[in-house]
Design an enzyme around this catalytic site. Structure first.
Site, PDB file in Angstrom:
ATOM      1  N   GLY A   1      45.138 -47.341  11.536  1.00 39.99           N
ATOM      2  CA  GLY A   1      45.010 -48.344  12.579  1.00 39.99           C
ATOM      3  C   GLY A   1      44.128 -47.910  13.723  1.00 39.99           C
ATOM      4  O   GLY A   1      43.243 -47.068  13.588  1.00 39.99           O
TER       5      GLY A   1
ATOM      6  N   LEU B   1      44.983 -52.507   5.155  1.00 40.23           N
ATOM      7  CA  LEU B   1      44.223 -51.744   6.130  1.00 40.23           C
ATOM      8  C   LEU B   1      44.318 -50.241   5.881  1.00 40.23           C
ATOM      9  O   LEU B   1      45.415 -49.683   5.774  1.00 40.23           O
ATOM     10  CB  LEU B   1      44.725 -52.067   7.539  1.00 40.23           C
ATOM     11  CG  LEU B   1      43.996 -51.373   8.704  1.00 40.23           C
ATOM     12  CD1 LEU B   1      42.551 -51.850   8.793  1.00 40.23           C
ATOM     13  CD2 LEU B   1      44.728 -51.635  10.018  1.00 40.23           C
ATOM     14  N   ASP B   2      43.147 -49.600   5.784  1.00 36.82           N
ATOM     15  CA  ASP B   2      43.026 -48.134   5.720  1.00 36.82           C
ATOM     16  C   ASP B   2      43.781 -47.500   4.558  1.00 36.82           C
ATOM     17  O   ASP B   2      44.278 -46.374   4.668  1.00 36.82           O
ATOM     18  CB  ASP B   2      43.504 -47.501   7.044  1.00 36.82           C
ATOM     19  CG  ASP B   2      42.599 -47.848   8.212  1.00 36.82           C
ATOM     20  OD1 ASP B   2      41.407 -48.148   7.968  1.00 36.82           O
ATOM     21  OD2 ASP B   2      43.074 -47.817   9.360  1.00 36.82           O
ATOM     22  N   THR B   3      43.869 -48.192   3.443  1.00 37.26           N
ATOM     23  CA  THR B   3      44.570 -47.630   2.285  1.00 37.26           C
ATOM     24  C   THR B   3      43.717 -47.637   1.022  1.00 37.26           C
ATOM     25  O   THR B   3      44.220 -47.351  -0.063  1.00 37.26           O
ATOM     26  CB  THR B   3      45.884 -48.398   2.001  1.00 37.26           C
ATOM     27  OG1 THR B   3      45.573 -49.769   1.716  1.00 37.26           O
ATOM     28  CG2 THR B   3      46.833 -48.316   3.180  1.00 37.26           C
TER      29      THR B   3
END
Length: 329
Positions: free
Chosen positions: A246, A272-274
């Protein structure tokens, strides 16, 4: 020839006035000079990657395919995960394009792909094939963008930058503006809001690209954007994922008192961000670092990590592995 077969348990504006929310400037192109090549002028360098169910004789058939056309393998990387029954390979070779025309090469590797029911078989000849067409997305912070522009200018990235897209307005006297103007790269400033991310306009701008690069673009692309674009998007995250996801991960890590900071380059997915990780880099920090030095170190890592990930991707070193991993040769 170097051949390794390993067993392991672990794989795509320039200045806009404030009174206008969307402005595009396009400049006349000034092509870069190609880099000098060394060695026999008749020989050309090729790369082939292969992903298929594991079977006896794959390496022999790949070698024979290249040798039978007069090619010579310079190096090969093989990966067969333990108990997975899948095969990954990346081969670099040289060949004479007169004896092995490019179209014939595609046909030969297609036969191999059909023979082994391959999930992925890609061949690339950097000196003959077009460069990858990409667009770079960026917000206010431009250290990653500037680094990529200089890498491209120096011929270290095999890409053709079609445009730069940003939700941040940049003035005509900025370094970025002058660089893009000098090299004829359009800059598109699109003012975004929570209600309108301008994704339809962005999709129109990037429809002819091969992949996208998010160089510190602080907007979340929607699932609809990803499904419509349907090509790879590479992001740089200023943190060592999966930790500190995040916003403001540098502050998160600083407040946590970590001793190692990092940067992560990964593919963009709906969550998000994975997305699958391509590259990660770390650097040691200590109690003597303040937030400013902490951020400076982090930004240096981000530039290096993103550039390396793009280079690996363009050199066909990155292959999907399992659900959310990558093989990076």
């Amino acid at each position: 020839m170097s051949l390794r077969r390993g067993l392991s348990t672990s794989l795509p504006q320039l200045f806009g006035f404030t009174s206008r929310s969307f402005r595009s400037l396009e400049f006349p192109r000034k092509p870069l000079l190609p880099s000098n090549s060394s060695g026999d002028s008749n020989l050309v360098h090729g790369i082939h990657v292969f992903h298929c169910p594991d079977a006896v004789g794959i390496v022999a058939k790949l070698s024979d395919c290249i040798a039978s056309r007069g090619g010579n393998i310079l190096g090969a990387d093989i990966f067969v995960p333990e108990n997975k029954k899948v095969f990954y390979s990346r081969s670099e070779f040289i060949f004479d394009p007169v004896k092995w025309p490019r179209a014939q090469m595609d046909e030969d590797f297609l036969k191999l792909s059909n023979m082994f029911n391959a999930k992925k078989s890609v061949v690339r000849v950097p000196n003959l094939d077009p460069k990858y067409k990409i667009s770079i997305f960026v917000s206010k912070q431009d250290h990653c963008l500037v680094d990529l522009l200089h890498e491209w200018q120096d011929g270290r990235l095999p890409i053709d930058i079609t445009c730069v897209i940003s939700n941040h307005d940049r003035g005509p006297n900025t370094h970025v503006f002058r660089f893009l103007e000098r090299h004829g790269i359009p800059y598109h400033y699109l003012c975004t809001t929570k209600e309108n991310k301008r994704e339809e306009e962005i999709l129109d701008l990037v429809q002819d690209t091969d992949f996208l690069i998010l160089a510190r673009y602080m907007q979340v692309l929607s699932g609809n954007f990803l499904k419509t674009y349907r090509k790879d998007i590479i992001n740089i995250h200023h943190g060592l994922l999966p930790s500190f996801k995040g916003g403001n991960p540098s502050r998160q890590a600083f407040d946590a008192g970590v001793k190692l900071i990092g940067a992560t380059s990964h593919f963009v997915t709906e969550e998000l961000d994975t997305g699958p990780i391509i590259e990660q880099m770390v650097e040691r920090v200590s109690h003597r670092d303040n937030l400013k030095s902490f951020v400076q170190k982090s930004e240096n890592l981000e530039k290096q990590c993103l550039a390396k990930a793009i280079k690996s991707y363009c050199e066909l070193r990155v292959l999907p592995y399992e659900v959310n991993k990558t093989v990076v040769f």
